[in-house]
Design an enzyme around this catalytic site. Structure first.
Site, mmCIF file in Angstrom:
data_model
loop_
_atom_site.group_PDB
_atom_site.id
_atom_site.type_symbol
_atom_site.label_atom_id
_atom_site.label_comp_id
_atom_site.label_asym_id
_atom_site.label_seq_id
_atom_site.Cartn_x
_atom_site.Cartn_y
_atom_site.Cartn_z
ATOM 1 N N ASP A 72 0.744 -1.220 -0.154
ATOM 2 C CA ASP A 72 0.073 0.054 0.240
ATOM 3 C C ASP A 72 0.858 1.269 -0.057
ATOM 4 O O ASP A 72 2.079 1.093 0.021
ATOM 5 C CB ASP A 72 -0.808 0.028 1.289
ATOM 6 C CG ASP A 72 -0.153 -0.620 2.370
ATOM 7 O OD1 ASP A 72 0.954 -0.295 2.615
ATOM 8 O OD2 ASP A 72 -1.017 -0.940 3.241
ATOM 9 N N ASN A 96 -7.172 -2.760 14.650
ATOM 10 C CA ASN A 96 -8.582 -2.849 14.246
ATOM 11 C C ASN A 96 -8.545 -4.103 13.182
ATOM 12 O O ASN A 96 -9.611 -4.462 12.647
ATOM 13 C CB ASN A 96 -9.149 -1.763 13.542
ATOM 14 C CG ASN A 96 -8.377 -1.463 12.291
ATOM 15 O OD1 ASN A 96 -7.562 -1.713 11.888
ATOM 16 N ND2 ASN A 96 -9.137 -0.080 11.694
ATOM 17 N N HIS A 148 -7.003 -4.338 10.104
ATOM 18 C CA HIS A 148 -6.821 -4.336 8.861
ATOM 19 C C HIS A 148 -5.268 -5.115 8.518
ATOM 20 O O HIS A 148 -4.572 -5.144 9.154
ATOM 21 C CB HIS A 148 -6.643 -2.972 8.601
ATOM 22 C CG HIS A 148 -5.636 -1.909 9.043
ATOM 23 N ND1 HIS A 148 -5.633 -0.760 9.746
ATOM 24 C CD2 HIS A 148 -4.404 -2.297 9.026
ATOM 25 C CE1 HIS A 148 -4.543 -0.138 9.814
ATOM 26 N NE2 HIS A 148 -3.670 -1.232 9.431
ATOM 27 N N GLU A 157 -9.642 -1.986 5.579
ATOM 28 C CA GLU A 157 -10.135 -1.743 6.965
ATOM 29 C C GLU A 157 -11.425 -2.598 7.270
ATOM 30 O O GLU A 157 -12.241 -2.938 6.039
ATOM 31 C CB GLU A 157 -10.643 -0.170 6.770
ATOM 32 C CG GLU A 157 -9.159 1.031 6.786
ATOM 33 C CD GLU A 157 -8.477 0.970 7.762
ATOM 34 O OE1 GLU A 157 -8.490 0.024 8.851
ATOM 35 O OE2 GLU A 157 -8.083 2.240 8.132
HETATM 36 C C1 F6R Z 1 1.595 -1.231 6.092
HETATM 37 C C2 F6R Z 1 0.219 -1.826 6.255
HETATM 38 C C3 F6R Z 1 -0.315 -1.952 7.562
HETATM 39 C C4 F6R Z 1 0.422 -2.065 8.793
HETATM 40 C C5 F6R Z 1 -0.557 -2.162 10.029
HETATM 41 C C6 F6R Z 1 0.384 -2.165 11.203
HETATM 42 O O1 F6R Z 1 2.058 -1.684 4.731
HETATM 43 O O2 F6R Z 1 -0.174 -2.358 5.285
HETATM 44 O O3 F6R Z 1 -1.613 -2.961 7.523
HETATM 45 O O4 F6R Z 1 1.089 -3.308 8.537
HETATM 46 O O5 F6R Z 1 -1.036 -0.826 10.153
HETATM 47 O O6 F6R Z 1 1.253 -0.979 11.331
HETATM 48 P P1 F6R Z 1 2.530 -1.245 12.452
HETATM 49 O O7 F6R Z 1 3.484 -2.128 12.195
HETATM 50 O O8 F6R Z 1 2.987 0.385 12.372
HETATM 51 O O9 F6R Z 1 1.692 -1.311 13.844
#
Ligand code: F6R
Length: 240
Positions: A67, A136, A138, A143
């Site tokens: 992403d 959450n 995702h 989401e």
């Molecule tokens: C990042 C992504 C997100 C993160 C998630 C966890 O490329 O796709 O799904 O993996 O938000 O983020 P952290 O690792 O910062 O807790």
């Protein structure tokens, strides 16, 4: 799902890097699906060390990232393109032309998503897809919603995600509220998925992952339907 528990973030990161290194050594032209955020930073650090000491060779590796924020310039230090260059690509012998991150400054985001989906398919099957997880539930930026998307698409970030990501931004930086992300189908087409979970803040979502339910209200629970998922967690996330 296979679940591997480690006593620290460092051990979890080293184990994740070992799995990636084995993949690279078995198949030198592997396609790696990569993630950003705080979770995989330790794994990237290990991979850089392994590359510098000649244990792994990235010269024929191709990568596709999950992403990118939208809109954002790749030169913005908050962009996921910047993150990948800074944490991995600038420090290993990868050909940057073989690294793909959605273009956060594309004029037409829908056309960019369609194009990105084509790029992912054109590379053949992703050998290992690395994932982090949102508090959450995702994965990528899929989401929690009643209906999830199959393919790469533009999405609005939830309040929860914006709040969680705000820790990376200084006061004068604007926190993006939208992103371009692989869809659930794009992610699920990978041969193997490596999900990394660390820290107390992820304990609740980890519990949902262990339950026998799947729900689009916690997109990561759908991973229970994929035939080859390895979850690597530290003891803070998985508790006793
Ligand atoms: C990042 C992504 C997100 C993160 C998630 C966890 O490329 O796709 O799904 O993996 O938000 O983020 P952290 O690792 O910062 O807790």
């Amino acid at each position: 799902m296979k679940i591997l528990k480690f006593s620290s973030y460092e051990e979890m990161s080293a184990a994740a890097a070992d799995i990636i290194a084995k993949q690279i050594n078995v198949k030198g032209d592997s396609v790696l699906g990569l993630a950003t955020g705080s979770t995989p930073v330790g794994m990237y650090k290990k991979l850089v060390e392994m590359n510098k000491s000649g244990l792994i060779d990235f010269s024929n590796i191709k990568t596709v990232n999950l992403d990118e924020y939208y809109p954002i310039s790749p030169s913005n230090r908050q962009s996921y393109r910047y993150f990948m260059n800074d944490n991995l690509f600038d420090h290993v012998n990868i050909d940057k032309a073989n690294t793909y991150v959605p273009n956060g400054e594309a004029e037409d985001p829908d056309a960019e998503c369609e194009n990105y989906e084509k790029i992912v398919k054109s590379l053949g099957t992703v050998d290992i897809q690395v994932l982090g997880i949102g508090q959450n539930g995702h994965i990528g930026f899929n989401e929690p919603e009643e209906n999830l998307y199959l393919y790469t698409h533009k999405t609005a970030l939830t309040e929860n995600t914006i709040a969680a990501n705000s820790r990376f931004f200084t006061e004068d930086e604007v926190i993006p509220t939208s992103a371009l992300t692989m869809g659930m189908g794009t992610i699920f087409s990978a041969k193997k998925i490596l999900l990394l979970i660390n820290g107390k803040a992820k304990r609740e979502v980890f519990k949902q992952l262990l339950s026998d339910r799947i729900t689009t209200a916690c997109p990561a629970t759908l991973l229970k339907l994929h035939p080859n998922v390895i979850v690597l967690c530290d003891s803070e996330a998985c508790g006793e």
